[in-house]
Design an enzyme around this catalytic site. Structure first.
Site, PDB file in Angstrom:
ATOM      1  CD  GLU A 102      -3.071   0.824   2.197  1.00  0.00           C
ATOM      2  OE1 GLU A 102      -4.059   0.210   1.745  1.00  0.00           O
ATOM      3  OE2 GLU A 102      -2.961   1.159   3.381  1.00  0.00           O
ATOM      4  CE  LYS A 159      -1.678   3.701   6.055  1.00  0.00           C
ATOM      5  NZ  LYS A 159      -2.456   2.918   7.055  1.00  0.00           N
ATOM      6  CE  LYS A 185      -7.655   0.134   2.703  1.00  0.00           C
ATOM      7  NZ  LYS A 185      -6.309   0.179   3.290  1.00  0.00           N
ATOM      8  CD  GLU A 231     -11.435  -2.472   5.742  1.00  0.00           C
ATOM      9  OE1 GLU A 231     -10.455  -2.329   4.990  1.00  0.00           O
ATOM     10  OE2 GLU A 231     -11.836  -1.596   6.519  1.00  0.00           O
ATOM     11  CG  ASN A 276      -9.006  -3.072   9.084  1.00  0.00           C
ATOM     12  OD1 ASN A 276      -8.105  -3.144   9.922  1.00  0.00           O
ATOM     13  ND2 ASN A 276      -9.216  -1.992   8.348  1.00  0.00           N
ATOM     14  CD  GLU A 315      -8.451  -5.158   4.329  1.00  0.00           C
ATOM     15  OE1 GLU A 315      -9.283  -5.686   3.568  1.00  0.00           O
ATOM     16  OE2 GLU A 315      -8.621  -4.031   4.856  1.00  0.00           O
ATOM     17  CB  SER A 316      -4.580  -3.337   9.585  1.00  0.00           C
ATOM     18  OG  SER A 316      -5.184  -2.464   8.652  1.00  0.00           O
TER      19      SER A 316
END
Length: 272
Positions: free
Chosen positions: A56, A58, A118, A167, A189, A219-220
């Protein structure tokens, strides 16, 4: 829905209304990308021997502020792809994440892998916009959409050739929103929406509840190959990492180092 998410969504609705006046739908449809065939994020994540990484780009987040304000999108995203990422995730929200649509279009010009847009999708206009700027997949967030909205937005995206990553944060969101005819990938997430804490247990606990007809993405909160190995054993094929790379001066080098570690995981041989 957390207060920060409510704030983002409220701002996004106003933003979309303003953009629709500036750039009508008919103008979006004249984009070169509107006539191109998107790449399949599903296929890239399921490639035998691949890393499964969705790397990603970001610049900042509402909770952390600026993470990497000056990283060049060209060098970073091209570096991600050359390092072995399966796909890219580009934040296009400006107000809260410091991104812009041009970041994704720039990444598209330099890369030949799937790109996820995103953002916080609340309107059909954003699906058409995603197609027009060169995205291959879009993110829908169950926490901000009703099941009916997920279905309508997902079907529109798929009619344009875009894949849909839905998500979720918990079992309730999953049970309400996992629609096979509107969604291609399910992303879990690991960030708690209320206190912003992170735990891989969120993905591990939900893995068995996600039908195998969807590609599973965690994710994350993922920062090392050991965590990815654990998630793979639970059935995940995709791993979205942003801050773990972006907090480095050269995010693409951090990505390359992780790809090498992933290649050494014993379960890769079993997957291949």
């Amino acid at each position: 829905m957390s207060s920060i998410l409510q704030t983002i969504v409220a701002h996004k609705r106003k933003e979309v209304a303003s953009r629709r006046e500036l750039v009508p739908t008919k103008l979006l449809e004249t984009s070169l990308y509107f006539r191109s065939q998107p790449l399949s994020l599903r296929k890239y994540l399921l490639r035998a021997g691949g890393s499964g990484l969705i790397a990603e780009f970001k610049r900042k987040s509402p909770s952390k502020g600026w993470i990497n304000q000056y990283a060049p999108v060209e060098r970073t995203t091209l570096g991600y792809m050359q390092a072995g990422a399966a796909g890219l995730s580009i934040l296009t929200d400006t107000e809260f994440f410091g991104g812009k649509n041009e970041d994704l279009t720039t990444a598209r010009k330099f890369n030949f892998c799937p790109i996820l847009r995103k953002d916080f999708v609340v309107d059909e206009y954003q699906i058409l916009e995603a197609k027009s700027i060169g995205a291959d997949a879009v993110l829908l967030i169950a926490a901000v959409l009703t099941p009916e909205e997920v279905k309508a937005l997902g079907r529109l995206a798929r009619s344009l050739g875009l894949e849909v990553l839905l998500e979720v944060h918990d079992a309730d969101e999953l049970s309400r929103s996992a629609l096979a005819d509107a969604v291609d990938l399910i992303g879990v997430n690991n960030r708690n929406l209320h206190d912003f804490s992170l735990s891989l247990d969120t993905s591990l606990d939900l893995a068995a509840a996600i039908s195998n007809e969807f590609v599973k993405v965690s994710e994350s909160g993922i920062s090392n190959a050991r965590a990815i190995g654990q998630l793979r054993e639970a059935g995940y094929s995709g791993f979205l990492l942003g801050e773990a790379f972006m907090r480095h001066a050269r995010p693409e080098r951090a990505c390359a180092a992780l790809v090498q570690e992933i290649a050494a995981l014993p379960q890769l041989a079993a997957v291949a």
